[in-house]
Scaffold this active site. Structure first.
Site, PDB file in Angstrom:
ATOM      1  N   TYR A  38       0.835  -1.197   0.000  1.00 25.46           N
ATOM      2  CA  TYR A  38       0.000   0.000   0.000  1.00 25.46           C
ATOM      3  C   TYR A  38       0.872   1.251   0.000  1.00 25.46           C
ATOM      4  O   TYR A  38       2.043   1.222   0.399  1.00 25.46           O
ATOM      5  CB  TYR A  38      -0.932   0.000   1.224  1.00 25.46           C
ATOM      6  CG  TYR A  38      -2.074   0.982   1.114  1.00 25.46           C
ATOM      7  CD1 TYR A  38      -2.970   0.917   0.059  1.00 25.46           C
ATOM      8  CD2 TYR A  38      -2.255   1.981   2.070  1.00 25.46           C
ATOM      9  CE1 TYR A  38      -4.023   1.809  -0.045  1.00 25.46           C
ATOM     10  CE2 TYR A  38      -3.310   2.880   1.978  1.00 25.46           C
ATOM     11  CZ  TYR A  38      -4.188   2.788   0.918  1.00 25.46           C
ATOM     12  OH  TYR A  38      -5.219   3.678   0.803  1.00 25.46           O
ATOM     13  N   ASN A  89     -14.944   3.736   1.254  1.00 25.06           N
ATOM     14  CA  ASN A  89     -15.531   3.481  -0.063  1.00 25.06           C
ATOM     15  C   ASN A  89     -16.601   4.490  -0.488  1.00 25.06           C
ATOM     16  O   ASN A  89     -16.566   4.968  -1.628  1.00 25.06           O
ATOM     17  CB  ASN A  89     -16.084   2.055  -0.122  1.00 25.06           C
ATOM     18  CG  ASN A  89     -14.984   1.013  -0.078  1.00 25.06           C
ATOM     19  OD1 ASN A  89     -13.883   1.246  -0.580  1.00 25.06           O
ATOM     20  ND2 ASN A  89     -15.253  -0.134   0.513  1.00 25.06           N
ATOM     21  N   ASN A  92     -18.722  -4.680  -9.462  1.00 23.39           N
ATOM     22  CA  ASN A  92     -19.271  -5.528  -8.402  1.00 23.39           C
ATOM     23  C   ASN A  92     -18.571  -5.314  -7.078  1.00 23.39           C
ATOM     24  O   ASN A  92     -18.928  -5.953  -6.077  1.00 23.39           O
ATOM     25  CB  ASN A  92     -19.171  -6.994  -8.802  1.00 23.39           C
ATOM     26  CG  ASN A  92     -17.745  -7.427  -9.105  1.00 23.39           C
ATOM     27  OD1 ASN A  92     -17.023  -6.724  -9.827  1.00 23.39           O
ATOM     28  ND2 ASN A  92     -17.328  -8.571  -8.587  1.00 23.39           N
ATOM     29  N   ARG A 111     -15.445  -8.499 -14.583  1.00 17.61           N
ATOM     30  CA  ARG A 111     -14.498  -9.376 -15.269  1.00 17.61           C
ATOM     31  C   ARG A 111     -15.015 -10.800 -15.476  1.00 17.61           C
ATOM     32  O   ARG A 111     -14.352 -11.602 -16.132  1.00 17.61           O
ATOM     33  CB  ARG A 111     -13.173  -9.413 -14.495  1.00 17.61           C
ATOM     34  CG  ARG A 111     -12.352  -8.156 -14.655  1.00 17.61           C
ATOM     35  CD  ARG A 111     -11.031  -8.244 -13.920  1.00 17.61           C
ATOM     36  NE  ARG A 111     -11.204  -8.109 -12.473  1.00 17.61           N
ATOM     37  CZ  ARG A 111     -10.252  -8.324 -11.572  1.00 17.61           C
ATOM     38  NH1 ARG A 111      -9.060  -8.718 -11.966  1.00 17.61           N
ATOM     39  NH2 ARG A 111     -10.484  -8.156 -10.276  1.00 17.61           N
ATOM     40  N   GLY A 125      -7.079   2.041  -8.193  1.00 15.09           N
ATOM     41  CA  GLY A 125      -6.706   0.751  -7.641  1.00 15.09           C
ATOM     42  C   GLY A 125      -6.102  -0.147  -8.700  1.00 15.09           C
ATOM     43  O   GLY A 125      -6.044   0.201  -9.886  1.00 15.09           O
ATOM     44  N   TRP A 185      -6.704   9.113  -4.751  1.00 18.07           N
ATOM     45  CA  TRP A 185      -6.430   8.442  -3.479  1.00 18.07           C
ATOM     46  C   TRP A 185      -7.122   9.249  -2.394  1.00 18.07           C
ATOM     47  O   TRP A 185      -6.821  10.422  -2.172  1.00 18.07           O
ATOM     48  CB  TRP A 185      -4.922   8.374  -3.232  1.00 18.07           C
ATOM     49  CG  TRP A 185      -4.523   7.598  -2.025  1.00 18.07           C
ATOM     50  CD1 TRP A 185      -5.202   6.581  -1.428  1.00 18.07           C
ATOM     51  CD2 TRP A 185      -3.307   7.744  -1.273  1.00 18.07           C
ATOM     52  NE1 TRP A 185      -4.514   6.082  -0.360  1.00 18.07           N
ATOM     53  CE2 TRP A 185      -3.340   6.781  -0.241  1.00 18.07           C
ATOM     54  CE3 TRP A 185      -2.211   8.593  -1.388  1.00 18.07           C
ATOM     55  CZ2 TRP A 185      -2.311   6.662   0.681  1.00 18.07           C
ATOM     56  CZ3 TRP A 185      -1.185   8.464  -0.470  1.00 18.07           C
ATOM     57  CH2 TRP A 185      -1.236   7.507   0.556  1.00 18.07           C
TER      58      TRP A 185
END
Length: 337
Positions: free
Chosen positions: A56, A128, A154, A177, A242, A267
């Site tokens: 991270y 989020n 998703n 995906r 991400g 970010w």
């Protein structure tokens, strides 16, 4: 009070669930200006996993306690309560080590939340939802009727993007995906779900017509970044936030140069450092209200107690999840509201 426990790690490694373990600790009385908080719920986010592996962008010093966001219940206040009372549900400060049964925290850093809302949903408020909201408001100027395309639709952020966009009258094309992930998009309130592939731009037009897509949100990286870039109208903006695919973003100069595209990153931690306090408070108040009225919600795959933190991290690291993994350090939190 139950024996205080937290999920601690002293080193980082490639297998995240192997580096963290549950340990008991001595909980001291809160200092003046602090409140003792029992943690009700804390999600396991991708950033939490990346901190365990060392990948991270911002890593806490070791040893550290896992968990970056969550909600708790005030048990005791030492000094000026600043409007809080014992029993209040509060949003915990980002990065305070929320995978813990109890924390002593500065009263001024606690944000009071509604009592009659599921703590598990509130526990996901800090990372989020603001990421989704800000990417829809602070990158390009979007008006009702405008079009956005996003991959990882998703995911938790993807679900929040769909929900916030719908509230604002913005259209979203959701890209995943695998075929089996489309159901999660429908359940989160999304529309126009497509499986990613080389011909994504053509299938997008078949699905919604020749719309002008102004903004693309990429959380995967690799060739998937270029798939989104090719969906954009000339002068459009692609935001990467991400790398779920584990690869660097790939975009041909052909699209950047000849289509005049803008490529940038987002970010949340950087935004929070720069934003004025009143802007941060207004954002979280707006998001908490949307959680309370049911506009914002995330599917939860499973909840784990503090003694099963390794299983929680392992489940969160799985690429085939269908919802968030949440840690409830003091047991099921609905009983606490």
């Amino acid at each position: 009070m139950t024996t205080p426990k937290h999920a601690r790690y002293a080193y980082r490694g490639r297998v995240p669930h192997e580096v963290i373990k549950t340990t008991e600790f001595s909980l001291l009385p809160p200092l003046p200006g602090e409140a003792r908080v029992s943690v009700l719920a804390s999600p396991v986010n991708p950033s939490d996993v990346l901190q365990l592996t060392g990948d991270y962008g911002q890593l806490p010093p070791l040893p550290a306690v896992g968990g970056n966001e969550g909600v708790g219940r005030v048990e005791e206040i030492n000094g000026d309560p600043h409007g809080l009372e014992q029993g209040d549900i509060v949003l915990l400060p980002l990065g305070c080590g929320t995978w813990s049964t109890h924390l002593n925290l500065p009263v001024r850093e606690l944000v009071k939340l509604p009592h009659d809302v599921d703590p598990v949903q509130l526990s996901m408020l800090s990372v989020n939802p603001p990421t989704a909201a800000l990417m829809l408001s602070d990158i390009v100027e979007l008006q009702p009727g405008d079009w956005v395309v996003q991959n990882a639709a998703n995911s938790a952020v993807g679900g929040y993007v769909s929900q916030i966009a719908k509230r604002r009258g913005i259209n979203v094309v959701n890209v995943v995906r695998r075929e089996s992930a489309i159901e999660a998009v429908w359940q989160a309130g999304g529309e126009h779900a497509l499986v990613d592939a080389e011909d994504l731009p053509e299938r997008l037009q078949e699905a919604v017509g020749k719309v002008q897509v102004k903004l693309a949100l990429d959380c995967v990286g690799g060739v998937h970044t270029e798939h989104l870039a090719r969906c954009l109208a000339p002068g459009g903006t692609l935001v990467n936030y991400g790398a779920m695919g584990g690869e660097r973003c790939m975009v041909s100069p052909r699209y950047l140069v000849f289509n005049g595209l803008n490529l940038r990153g987002f970010w949340l931690a950087q935004w929070l450092r720069k934003a004025r306090p009143e802007r941060r408070e207004a954002l979280f108040a707006e998001l908490a209200a949307m959680v309370a009225d049911g506009t914002l919600h995330a599917k939860v795959q499973a909840s784990y107690g503090i003694d099963h933190v390794r299983e929680a991290v392992q489940a969160a690291s799985s690429g085939a999840r269908h919802g968030k993994i949440v840690i409830e350090p003091n047991g099921p939190s609905r009983a606490a509201i």
